[in-house]
Design an enzyme around this catalytic site. Sequence first.
Site, PDB file in Angstrom:
ATOM      1  N   GLU A  34       0.873  -1.168   0.000  1.00  0.00           N
ATOM      2  CA  GLU A  34       0.000   0.000   0.000  1.00  0.00           C
ATOM      3  C   GLU A  34       0.914   1.223   0.000  1.00  0.00           C
ATOM      4  O   GLU A  34       1.825   1.307   0.830  1.00  0.00           O
ATOM      5  CB  GLU A  34      -0.889   0.032   1.254  1.00  0.00           C
ATOM      6  CG  GLU A  34      -1.884   1.194   1.178  1.00  0.00           C
ATOM      7  CD  GLU A  34      -2.678   1.428   2.462  1.00  0.00           C
ATOM      8  OE1 GLU A  34      -2.353   0.802   3.493  1.00  0.00           O
ATOM      9  OE2 GLU A  34      -3.604   2.252   2.426  1.00  0.00           O
ATOM     10  N   ARG A 269       6.385 -13.426   8.580  1.00  0.00           N
ATOM     11  CA  ARG A 269       7.039 -12.160   8.287  1.00  0.00           C
ATOM     12  C   ARG A 269       8.346 -12.094   9.058  1.00  0.00           C
ATOM     13  O   ARG A 269       8.565 -12.845  10.015  1.00  0.00           O
ATOM     14  CB  ARG A 269       6.122 -11.001   8.650  1.00  0.00           C
ATOM     15  CG  ARG A 269       5.974 -10.795  10.152  1.00  0.00           C
ATOM     16  CD  ARG A 269       5.059  -9.614  10.486  1.00  0.00           C
ATOM     17  NE  ARG A 269       5.188  -8.549   9.546  1.00  0.00           N
ATOM     18  CZ  ARG A 269       4.162  -7.809   9.101  1.00  0.00           C
ATOM     19  NH1 ARG A 269       2.948  -8.077   9.517  1.00  0.00           N
ATOM     20  NH2 ARG A 269       4.348  -6.837   8.265  1.00  0.00           N
ATOM     21  N   LYS A 279       5.031  -0.457  10.356  1.00  0.00           N
ATOM     22  CA  LYS A 279       4.939   0.778   9.574  1.00  0.00           C
ATOM     23  C   LYS A 279       4.506   1.949  10.460  1.00  0.00           C
ATOM     24  O   LYS A 279       4.983   3.060  10.311  1.00  0.00           O
ATOM     25  CB  LYS A 279       3.896   0.587   8.471  1.00  0.00           C
ATOM     26  CG  LYS A 279       4.441   0.615   7.057  1.00  0.00           C
ATOM     27  CD  LYS A 279       3.269   0.516   6.083  1.00  0.00           C
ATOM     28  CE  LYS A 279       3.779   0.308   4.665  1.00  0.00           C
ATOM     29  NZ  LYS A 279       2.669   0.182   3.687  1.00  0.00           N
TER      30      LYS A 279
END
Length: 769
Positions: A34, A269, A279
Site C-alpha cells: 500500500e 514475516r 509501519k
Amino acid sequence: MYAAAPMQNFIRDIIEADLQSGKHASVVTRFPPEPNGHLHIGHAKAICVDFGLATVLAGRCHLRMDDTNPDAEDMEYVAAIQRDVRWLGFDWAEHLFFASDYYEQLYEHALHLIRIGKAYVCSLTEEEMREHRGSLTEPGTESVHRGRTVDENLELFTRMRKGDFAEGEHVLRAKCDMASPNMKLRDPAIYRIKRTPHYRTGNAWCIYPLYDYTHCLSDAFEGITHSICTLEFENNRDLYDWVLNQFEVSAEPSPGTIPCRPRQLEFARLNLSYTMMSKRKLLQLVQEKRVSGWDDPRLPTLAGMRRRGYTPEAIRAFCEMIGVAKNNSLVDVGKLEFCIRDDLNRRSPRVMCVLAPLEVQLDGFPEAGIEPLVVPSFPAELSLPGSRSVPIGSRIFIEQEDFSETPPPEWHRLSPGAVVRLRHAGLIRCEEILRDGTGSVTGLRCRWLGHDEANQAKAKGTIHWVCAETALDVEVRVYDRLFDVEVPESLEQLNPTSLAVLTHCKLEASAAGAECGASFQFERHGYYCADTDSRPGRLVFNRTVTLRDGWTRDDAKDRADTREAALARQEKQRAGAAMAARAPSAAGLEGVERTRAEAYVAAHGVSEAVAVVLAQHRQLGELFEQTVGAGASGKAAQVTANLIANELAGHLSDGPRALPFGGVELAELAGLVTQGTITHGVAKEVLGQLVTRGGRPGDLVAALGGEALSVSELGPLVAAVLAAHPDEVSRYRAGKNTLLGFFVGKLMRASRGKADAKAAEDLLRSRLG
RNA sequence: UGGGGAAUCGUCUAACGGCAGGACACAGGAUUCUGAUUCCUGUUAUCUAGGUUCGAAUCCUAGUUCCCCAACCA
C-alpha cells in the site's frame, strides 16, 4: 541485475507441484504494497519471495499498489516503492498495476454479488456492527438490513456511488455467516463511503472497496496464480476464497466472471532483533523527529539502509540465508551484519582513517623525507586490482585506542617502549609520552625504525595511521542499534547512543574524491560510505558496519544464553517428568468411557493407551466393537485396535464421518496380518484405500500384489541394496551403525513394503558384518 | 473462552516413516603487514508424556508454550 538464488522453501514446493500437475502453465506472483509508507527490510523478504520465486520458476511477478484507502496514500510513496524495488534488483517490466485502476470493474462485480443475493447494504452504525459481530466465543447476530431485497440493495448501492449519503451512513456487506467461528466471515464490510480525495482518482469515487474484497479480485483480474502473503492473513484466506467462489472462472469478461482462480499462501514475516518493523511505529519515529527522516541510516527502511551503505546484494543474500517458513521467528541482526560484511569485503577499497587522533612525532626519518607510499587498495588474497598513493611525513596521527600507557595482557599495540608496525610504513618504537600541564597525554615521540628486517619479530601488531600534513578532516557518523532491547515494543526503548557524530577525524588524502554512496573499508574499523550530506572538501561518512573484532568482542552474553538454554531444557525435563504421572489410563476416565476402556483391555488384551483412545472417540470404539463382532479376536483384535486408534484416527481427524467399510472388512484385514500374509506396512496402505474407496481387503491386497515376501526372496534384494550404495557400506563398516536404518529403508522401498523388516535387518547385519 | 497457525542446535532453516544436515554465532588451530579476511577442526537441537511401528522430528492420543482473528486499515 538479480541472479536467481535457490529460494528453496515450502512455497516453492507447492508452486512446483501445481506446475507439475498442469494446474498452471506458469507461475504469476505479485508484490502488493500500500503506498502509504516506505519499504523496509521486512518488505525486502517479501519482495525476494514474490519476485525471486517468479524468476527462479520462469514466471512473472507484478508490482501492484494496493491503494484502496485514500487516507494516507500518496504518489510520493508510489515513486519511492518503485525506486526501492528496482534498487533491490527486481524488475516488474510492464506489469505495474494499481488496485485503483480496478474500481469500475470491482464495482461491477459488487453489483453481481448483490444480484446473486450475496451482498447487501447495511445501515447499522459502526458501533452497532461491532456489537452484532459477537465475540470470539459467541456467534454474531444478523443485521436487520440483511433481508433487504436485491432491488433495494441495487438502488441503495448505486446511490452510495452517486454520493447521496454521508460517510458512515451505509456500507456494502458480504452475506456470509454471522455465526462463523472465523470472525472474518461474519458478514464483512466490502465497501465504505469515504469523502477523502484519492491521490489518483481524486473525487471520482466516494465509495472505496475494502482489502478482503479487493485483493482476491485484483489477483484474479491479473491472472495471479499464487498470492503469497504473511501469516496474519491466514484468517483472511476463507474470505479470499469465499469471494472468488461467487464468480465463475471464465475467459469471457463479465461482472459474474473472473479469468483465473488464484490461491493464497502464507509465510512468516521477518522480525529482526533490536529493530522495529511496524509501519506505524516507523512513521511515528519519523514524525516525532526521533530520527532524521525515512532514510535515517539507523532505520530498517530500504532508503535508510541504502544510505547507511547496505548493498542490494547483501540484503538479498540475507533473505536467502534466513529462508521462508511458517515459524514465528526472531532473526538475529548479526546475520544481516554478516551478509553486509561478506559483500563489502569484496568490493570496498581499503583506506586508513583515524577516528580519535593522537599525534605522533616520528624521529629518525631520512633528512630528505620519503616518497609517498604506493599501496594496494585490497589485500592480496582478494586478487582485486587497484592501488593508491599514501603520503607520509614526520608527523602522523594514530588512534588513541591504539596506545596504552599501562597495557593489559595480550596487548598487541603501542605502549611505552613497545614496537609496532605502521600499516604499510615500517616499524616504530614509542620513546616518550608528551603531556600537557594537567598530565594528560597530548602526543607521543616515536622512533621510526624503517623496514629493518631485524626488528620484524618485535612488532606484535600493526596499527593504522594518517599523515598529519596531508590528512583530510572529515566527519564520521557512527551508528549503533536504534533500540536497547532485543524486542523493542515502545519508543522509550530507543538507544540514546545510537548515533555518535565524530568530527575532525583524519582520513588519508587518497579518498578526497569520494562520491556520495562510495563505500570504503577504514582499515581495522569497519565499512564506511560517503553520506548524501558529503561534499568535496567536507566529507561525511556513515559507518555501515564494524569489522568483526576478535579482541574486544564481548561474548559474556552468549555464554549466558547457553547457560539459560541449558536451564530451560532442564526445566522442561522436570515438567515432563511431572506429566508422566498423568499418562493415559482407563482409571483416568469416567462413566461409560471408563467402563468401555476397561472392557477393551480385559476382554481383548488391548493396550491401555489404545483402549482409552477407542473409548473416548465414539466412532472408533464402535468400529472396533463391530470388528470384534465380525470375528476378530485375540491377536487380531489387538491389531485392529492399534490400526483403528493410530491409523484410522488420522483419516478421521476432522471429525466422525461415514466410512465405505465396516467391521467385516477390518476383521479380514487383521486376519491377513496375523496370518503373516501381509506386513503391517501393507496393511496400513490397504486401510488407506479402504477409507478412500472401500472394497475387500483380500481383493485390494491381490490388486496390489501385496503378499509378504518369503525369506528366500530377501537375499537378492539385500545384495542389490548393498551394491547400489558402496559409500554407505564402507561408512557402516567404519562404525556408522545408524546407517543400518538407511539400508532397511532402501530395502523396504525396493520391496514396496512387502519385506519382513526384522528378517531383512538380520540379513543386512550379517552381510555387512 | 471459539476458530486458525506454529513448535528441531544460542539464532535462522533442512530432512517420501529409514544417516538429525546447512548457515550464523561460539571455541580451538593454521595462514596473515587489518586482533580483519581465508582455511581447517570442534561443541551444541527434534516442546512434554504415552502409544503405533523392525524403525518416529515425521503417524496417533493427551497436554504445554507462542502467534493471529471481534477496523467502515492493509
